[in-house]
Design a protein around this motif. Structure first.
Motif, PDB file in Angstrom:
ATOM      1  N   GLU A  54       0.832  -1.208   0.000  1.00 50.09           N
ATOM      2  CA  GLU A  54       0.000   0.000   0.000  1.00 50.09           C
ATOM      3  C   GLU A  54       0.863   1.253   0.000  1.00 50.09           C
ATOM      4  O   GLU A  54       0.550   2.239  -0.688  1.00 50.09           O
ATOM      5  N   LEU A  55       1.933   1.235   0.766  1.00 51.21           N
ATOM      6  CA  LEU A  55       2.847   2.369   0.784  1.00 51.21           C
ATOM      7  C   LEU A  55       3.437   2.606  -0.601  1.00 51.21           C
ATOM      8  O   LEU A  55       3.481   3.743  -1.094  1.00 51.21           O
ATOM      9  N   ASP A  56       3.873   1.541  -1.248  1.00 52.15           N
ATOM     10  CA  ASP A  56       4.464   1.679  -2.576  1.00 52.15           C
ATOM     11  C   ASP A  56       3.450   2.239  -3.575  1.00 52.15           C
ATOM     12  O   ASP A  56       3.781   3.119  -4.383  1.00 52.15           O
ATOM     13  N   GLU A  57       2.208   1.779  -3.519  1.00 59.60           N
ATOM     14  CA  GLU A  57       1.180   2.274  -4.434  1.00 59.60           C
ATOM     15  C   GLU A  57       0.917   3.761  -4.214  1.00 59.60           C
ATOM     16  O   GLU A  57       0.787   4.533  -5.168  1.00 59.60           O
ATOM     17  N   ARG A  58       0.856   4.185  -2.950  1.00 57.96           N
ATOM     18  CA  ARG A  58       0.607   5.597  -2.662  1.00 57.96           C
ATOM     19  C   ARG A  58       1.791   6.472  -3.119  1.00 57.96           C
ATOM     20  O   ARG A  58       1.600   7.605  -3.555  1.00 57.96           O
ATOM     21  N   THR A  63       4.305   9.884  -7.542  1.00 57.15           N
ATOM     22  CA  THR A  63       5.321   9.956  -8.582  1.00 57.15           C
ATOM     23  C   THR A  63       4.674  10.301  -9.930  1.00 57.15           C
ATOM     24  O   THR A  63       5.184  11.141 -10.683  1.00 57.15           O
ATOM     25  N   ALA A  64       3.556   9.669 -10.219  1.00 56.30           N
ATOM     26  CA  ALA A  64       2.852   9.936 -11.472  1.00 56.30           C
ATOM     27  C   ALA A  64       2.382  11.387 -11.537  1.00 56.30           C
ATOM     28  O   ALA A  64       2.486  12.046 -12.584  1.00 56.30           O
ATOM     29  N   SER A  90       5.852  12.651   0.098  1.00 55.92           N
ATOM     30  CA  SER A  90       6.384  13.521  -0.957  1.00 55.92           C
ATOM     31  C   SER A  90       7.873  13.277  -1.146  1.00 55.92           C
ATOM     32  O   SER A  90       8.375  13.253  -2.280  1.00 55.92           O
ATOM     33  N   PHE A  91       8.599  13.091  -0.046  1.00 55.48           N
ATOM     34  CA  PHE A  91      10.026  12.768  -0.143  1.00 55.48           C
ATOM     35  C   PHE A  91      10.235  11.485  -0.935  1.00 55.48           C
ATOM     36  O   PHE A  91      11.070  11.418  -1.850  1.00 55.48           O
ATOM     37  N   ASP A 146      -2.571  16.742  -2.965  1.00 50.24           N
ATOM     38  CA  ASP A 146      -2.958  16.637  -4.368  1.00 50.24           C
ATOM     39  C   ASP A 146      -2.239  15.487  -5.048  1.00 50.24           C
ATOM     40  O   ASP A 146      -2.781  14.854  -5.970  1.00 50.24           O
ATOM     41  N   LEU A 147      -1.022  15.211  -4.612  1.00 52.79           N
ATOM     42  CA  LEU A 147      -0.207  14.192  -5.276  1.00 52.79           C
ATOM     43  C   LEU A 147      -0.855  12.816  -5.212  1.00 52.79           C
ATOM     44  O   LEU A 147      -0.638  11.971  -6.086  1.00 52.79           O
ATOM     45  N   GLY A 148      -1.658  12.592  -4.168  1.00 50.58           N
ATOM     46  CA  GLY A 148      -2.300  11.290  -4.014  1.00 50.58           C
ATOM     47  C   GLY A 148      -3.356  10.989  -5.057  1.00 50.58           C
ATOM     48  O   GLY A 148      -3.816   9.851  -5.163  1.00 50.58           O
TER      49      GLY A 148
END
Length: 548
Positions: A54-58, A63-64, A90-91, A146-148
């Motif tokens: 889940e962490l990787d997907e978020r 990133t996208a 974000s990091f 917003d990045l999510g």
């Protein structure tokens, strides 16, 4: 677990910019622990323990989003937010595409934040909800949340870091104004963790409560450490004592990580009224902690120890103290205290195996044991320098050593002792030896009734004047023979300069965004006051603590 840690330690490509992807590439269970945040993450509620998958997907979603707006290799993107999830996610996303995240403490004043960001020469800024509209000239990309909304399926391939690639910019505490921007590379910010992966995993590091300031270098280190150890960690967006205590009782961590200000806050509380049995270890970084605060913490919690009957659990926890800074990249020193410890006196222990240290005079010559001088430090963890600031980068190098800005000495056994920060002391290699931090240590040790204290030294008309500011419980009885005990504790040289000893409220002591006392501001304030005082002399102490 052991094979994964060994594989990570042996991986020549791993570093601070790709730990999440590398752990997954080495076969870590996607249903295993990721990170836990104290606020919601996209559609997940607060304190939902994100799995590794889940962490990787978020992170891929973020990133996208960034990639879709043209952010990529070597772009500097500032993050000014207060929530742990906003900063850490974000990091992770920015480093995955080769960008350079610059993390700002959410408590930074808007004017200082604006100037700090200007000096960074950023590509863009991610601004948290609490800071919306506070920046007038910075190029705003959007809010971290917003990045999510990005589509993980559209995330580009992970950037392949070189070991020398810059991966993050953090900042100093800003005790003198605009903070310095500390750069770390893929290699420097992982060097200590790579060493630790070759060592047995320490007691208390399997379930960690992170009470460190989130935008600090130390939190980035902890995120990468727990991912590599496949441990659990709850990251707190605020580090006040009441929040930390409540989370210890509810979340039951085995280790708690924080700064000295965190321990001072906890030591103000009656810890016997709280359920702290889960805590095996307290880990301090930044400034070394004070003895009375450590003693209160090691008296609670539990730890495992080996006896003739085998491994047993006993009362009292460990406290791992030391000295670190953003520039050092990881604690440079370590010493472990328990309820039975007696090695205090601001002892910061010995350097880690991956580091070396010495005591220098002003020309860079090494001093023998027992002599006070400048702390010189060498380590693969040391920052390459200050971003866009060559002047300060080279100012703090001397004869091949990084100067930490601390005054120390070492004993014959190789243990180092911290006396003060260079700007706060009156201590050349000749003349008066007046140390504020050591004076505070001695006062707190001699008067356990005091919650905290601050010592300030100013110079006026060729004389040194010392003020002692005490913080005591609001309902405390008068401290008997307070001033005489303080004079005896600090020693004759400092005692002869004391102008005033008085009680202040906690909110009367200005602090930086990371909780360090802003002694430069207090010196300015006290110097103005000193001009109306009579010259100091080692005579009688008045009832209010003033000296004439």
């Amino acid at each position: 677990m052991k094979s994964l840690r060994a594989a990570l330690a042996a991986d020549p490509a791993i570093g601070a910019g790709n730990v999440l992807a590398t752990v997954i590439a080495h076969g870590a269970d996607l249903n295993g622990p990721g990170l836990t945040f104290d606020t919601p993450v996209d559609d997940f509620p607060a304190e939902h323990p994100l799995t590794l998958g889940e962490l990787d997907e978020r992170v891929q979603a973020r990133t996208a989003w960034l990639h879709g707006r043209g952010i990529g290799r070597r772009d500097v993107v500032a993050i000014w937010a207060t929530e742990a999830a906003d900063i850490v996610l974000s990091f992770l996303a920015l480093t995955r595409i080769g960008a350079i995240p610059a993390l700002l403490n959410g408590k930074m004043a808007p004017a200082i934040a604006e100037e700090y960001i200007r000096r960074l020469r950023v590509t863009g800024v991610l601004v948290g909800e609490a800071h919306s509209g506070l920046l007038q000239e910075a190029p705003i990309l959007g809010a971290p949340r917003d990045l999510g909304t990005g589509d993980p399926a559209l995330a580009p391939a992970a950037y392949r870091h070189h070991q020398d690639d810059p991966v993050v910019i953090t900042h100093t505490s800003g005790t003198t104004g605009v903070p310095k921007a500390v750069l770390h590379s893929h290699k420097t910010l992982y060097a200590a963790l790579k060493h630790l992966l070759t060592m047995p995993q320490s007691q208390g590091t399997d379930r960690i409560l992170n009470a460190l300031p989130i935008p600090h270098t130390a939190t980035i280190l902890m995120v990468n450490q727990v991912l590599g150890n496949r441990a659990e960690m709850l990251l707190l967006s605020t580090q006040d004592a009441s929040t930390v205590l409540a989370q210890i009782e509810r979340w039951k961590p085995h280790g708690v990580y924080g700064f000295a200000v965190t321990w001072a806050g906890l030591a103000r509380e009656d810890l016997s009224k709280h359920d702290l049995d889960s805590v095996r270890m307290w880990f301090n970084t930044g400034d070394c902690a004070h003895e009375p605060h450590i003693r209160k913490l090691v008296a609670v919690g539990t730890r495992e120890t080996v006896t003739r009957e085998g491994r047993v659990t006993v009362r009292g926890s460990h406290f791992v103290d030391g000295l670190g800074s953003s520039e050092m990249g990881h604690n440079g020193f370590h010493i472990t205290h328990t309820i039975d410890s007696d090695h205090y006196g601001r002892c910061i222990g010995k350097p880690y195996q991956f580091a070396s240290a010495t005591v220098l005079d002003s020309s860079g010559e090494e001093l023998p044991p027992g002599k006070v001088g400048l702390l010189g430090f060498r380590s693969p963890t040391v920052s390459p320098g200050y971003w866009n600031d060559s002047v300060n980068t080279y100012k703090f190098r001397l004869n091949g050593w990084f100067l930490t800005g601390d005054l120390v000495y070492r004993d014959e056994t190789g243990h180092y002792f911290h006396l003060d920060r260079v700007p706060d002391a009156v201590a050349g290699f000749d003349g008066p030896q007046l140390y504020t931090s050591m004076s505070e240590e001695r006062i707190l040790a001699a008067l356990p009734e005091i919650q905290d204290c601050t010592v300030i030294i100013v110079q006026e008309n060729g004389q040194f004047l010392t003020d002692v500011l005490l913080e005591v419980p609001a309902d405390a009885d008068p401290i008997k023979e307070r001033d005489e005990r303080i004079l005896a504790a600090v020693g004759e040289e400092v005692a002869s300069t004391i102008r005033r000893i008085h009680v202040v409220g906690e909110d009367e002591v200005p602090v930086t965004v990371t909780g360090k006392v802003r002694k430069v501001a207090l010196r300015t304030e006290r110097l103005t006051s000193a001009r109306v005082e009579q010259p100091a002399a080692p005579a009688a102490v008045l009832a209010d603590g003033a000296r004439r």
